[in-house]
Design a protein around this motif. Sequence first.
Motif, short mmCIF file in Angstrom:
data_model
loop_
_atom_site.label_atom_id
_atom_site.label_comp_id
_atom_site.label_asym_id
_atom_site.label_seq_id
_atom_site.Cartn_x
_atom_site.Cartn_y
_atom_site.Cartn_z
N GLU A 67 1.45 9.63 12.44
CA GLU A 67 1.62 8.20 12.16
C GLU A 67 2.98 7.92 11.54
O GLU A 67 3.62 6.91 11.84
CB GLU A 67 0.51 7.70 11.23
CG GLU A 67 -0.88 7.71 11.85
CD GLU A 67 -1.01 6.73 13.00
OE1 GLU A 67 -0.16 5.82 13.12
OE2 GLU A 67 -1.96 6.85 13.80
N PHE A 68 3.43 8.82 10.67
CA PHE A 68 4.76 8.65 10.07
C PHE A 68 5.84 8.68 11.15
O PHE A 68 6.76 7.87 11.15
CB PHE A 68 5.02 9.74 9.03
CG PHE A 68 6.40 9.66 8.42
CD1 PHE A 68 6.65 8.81 7.36
CD2 PHE A 68 7.45 10.41 8.94
CE1 PHE A 68 7.93 8.71 6.81
CE2 PHE A 68 8.73 10.33 8.40
CZ PHE A 68 8.96 9.47 7.33
N ILE A 69 5.73 9.60 12.09
CA ILE A 69 6.71 9.72 13.17
C ILE A 69 6.75 8.44 14.00
O ILE A 69 7.83 7.94 14.36
CB ILE A 69 6.39 10.94 14.07
CG1 ILE A 69 6.57 12.24 13.29
CG2 ILE A 69 7.28 10.93 15.31
CD1 ILE A 69 7.98 12.50 12.82
N GLU A 70 5.57 7.90 14.32
CA GLU A 70 5.52 6.68 15.13
C GLU A 70 6.18 5.51 14.41
O GLU A 70 6.91 4.72 15.00
CB GLU A 70 4.06 6.33 15.48
CG GLU A 70 3.43 7.28 16.48
CD GLU A 70 4.22 7.36 17.78
OE1 GLU A 70 4.57 6.28 18.33
OE2 GLU A 70 4.51 8.47 18.23
N GLY A 77 8.14 4.41 8.55
CA GLY A 77 7.14 5.48 8.65
C GLY A 77 6.16 5.43 7.50
O GLY A 77 4.93 5.54 7.69
N LEU A 78 6.66 5.27 6.29
CA LEU A 78 5.78 5.21 5.11
C LEU A 78 4.90 3.97 5.14
O LEU A 78 3.71 4.03 4.75
CB LEU A 78 6.63 5.22 3.84
CG LEU A 78 7.32 6.55 3.50
CD1 LEU A 78 8.28 6.37 2.34
CD2 LEU A 78 6.27 7.62 3.16
N MET A 79 5.45 2.83 5.57
CA MET A 79 4.65 1.61 5.64
C MET A 79 3.50 1.74 6.64
O MET A 79 2.42 1.21 6.43
CB MET A 79 5.54 0.43 6.02
CG MET A 79 6.35 -0.13 4.87
SD MET A 79 5.33 -0.93 3.61
CE MET A 79 4.83 -2.42 4.46
N ARG A 80 3.75 2.46 7.72
CA ARG A 80 2.67 2.68 8.69
C ARG A 80 1.54 3.48 8.05
O ARG A 80 0.36 3.17 8.24
CB ARG A 80 3.22 3.41 9.92
CG ARG A 80 2.23 3.49 11.09
CD ARG A 80 2.88 4.16 12.29
NE ARG A 80 1.99 4.29 13.41
CZ ARG A 80 1.91 3.43 14.42
NH1 ARG A 80 2.70 2.36 14.45
NH2 ARG A 80 1.06 3.63 15.42
N LEU A 81 1.91 4.49 7.26
CA LEU A 81 0.88 5.25 6.53
C LEU A 81 0.15 4.36 5.53
O LEU A 81 -1.07 4.44 5.37
CB LEU A 81 1.53 6.43 5.80
CG LEU A 81 2.02 7.59 6.65
CD1 LEU A 81 2.63 8.66 5.75
CD2 LEU A 81 0.89 8.19 7.47
#
Length: 408
Positions: free
Chosen positions: A262-265, A59-63
């Motif tokens: 975005e974190f959820i995804e 989640g953090l990496m997506r952010l």
Amino acid sequence: MLNRVWLVFFIIALCAIGLQLLTGHVEVLSAAVAALFASAKLAAEIALGLVGVLSLWMGLMRLGEKAGVVSAIAFVFEPLLRRLMPEVPKGHPAFGSMTMNLTANVFGLDNAATPLGLKAMQDLQSLNPVKTVATNAQILFLVLNTSSVTLVPVSVFLYRAQQGAAAPADIFLPILLATSASTLAGLLTVALVQRISLFNTVVLGYGALMLSGLVASVFYLLSLSARAVGSVSTVLGNGVLLALVFSFVLVAAMRKVAIYDEFIEGAKDGFAQSIQLIPYLLAMLLAIGLLRASGALDYLLQLIAAGVRILGFDTRFVDALPTALMKPFSGSGARAMMLETMEHHGVDSFAGRLAAIFQGSTETTFYVLAVYFGSVGIRHGRHALACGLTADFAGISAAIGVCYWFYG
């Protein structure tokens, strides 16, 4: 490759069980059966234990990717990684996740390093034309990951302190030298197999800079007390980690990214990936469990000791070898071997120190292979295992040599 390795493990375990039965040790049958079910339980526990931390970091990496922070981090090491992995295109997200994983390994941040490594493997998989066969880039990344330098192995210092060592951190430099030898051997082996040219200005320039930084860090850390070394490592590692987390969230918010969504995804991807790991983990842990329960490693140790005595060499290092032999298979098993060696021979004995150096300078190659390749469904690792074990052998050999140099 993995099919053959798995079969060899079972054949070796079966032969060892046969030898045990011939010598009257019938309890090996119960131990082997217990290992079967314990492996299944452990595989599920490890995979489920990764659910939370993997979901968090995915989640953090997506952010971080949406915010552009990951690409900014990748910019620092992309020129080097592009020379080592020419098939990965310029600006690809894999450069960022690989850089962050290797950085986490340097600081000894295991909870962050594994999820970041799985993310990097997933990014590299997006470039893979044959999804079940490892690419050159994936193999190089896995070998660098299993052999990467850990600047300050705080956990090993803590175990030595718990066992009453006079100076728990006095093995810091031997561990650093041994793990550096492992990393260099892994890189050179993969470069030889994949025909990667290391003699160019970019690679040599980065090598000189990293070596200078490493030497400067060593001199600084050697000037500190054992307690201060652990404190500096903890503060620096946690500080870097928190700085990344806050930068991901805050920069993404400044760029008008829907940060919660975005974190959820990203976290959903992490959850799915952790569950996917169970069959691959189970297969590897099952073979390793049988190998250990059968007594095969004990037989190997006895053969090595006999060979060393016949050649007339010093046999003190053999007392610490159980840790070295177990480490490629099981981190927890190697830790138990290390503590057992410390307790039996003394934490500041030659064997006690060498066991700690083994623990801090080598990696659980088979576990990493199962987890990293299993996370993306790779079944054919090509030369990954051979190169990883070569790096392990170099690290073990260097650890023995360095231990004799410092304490012999």
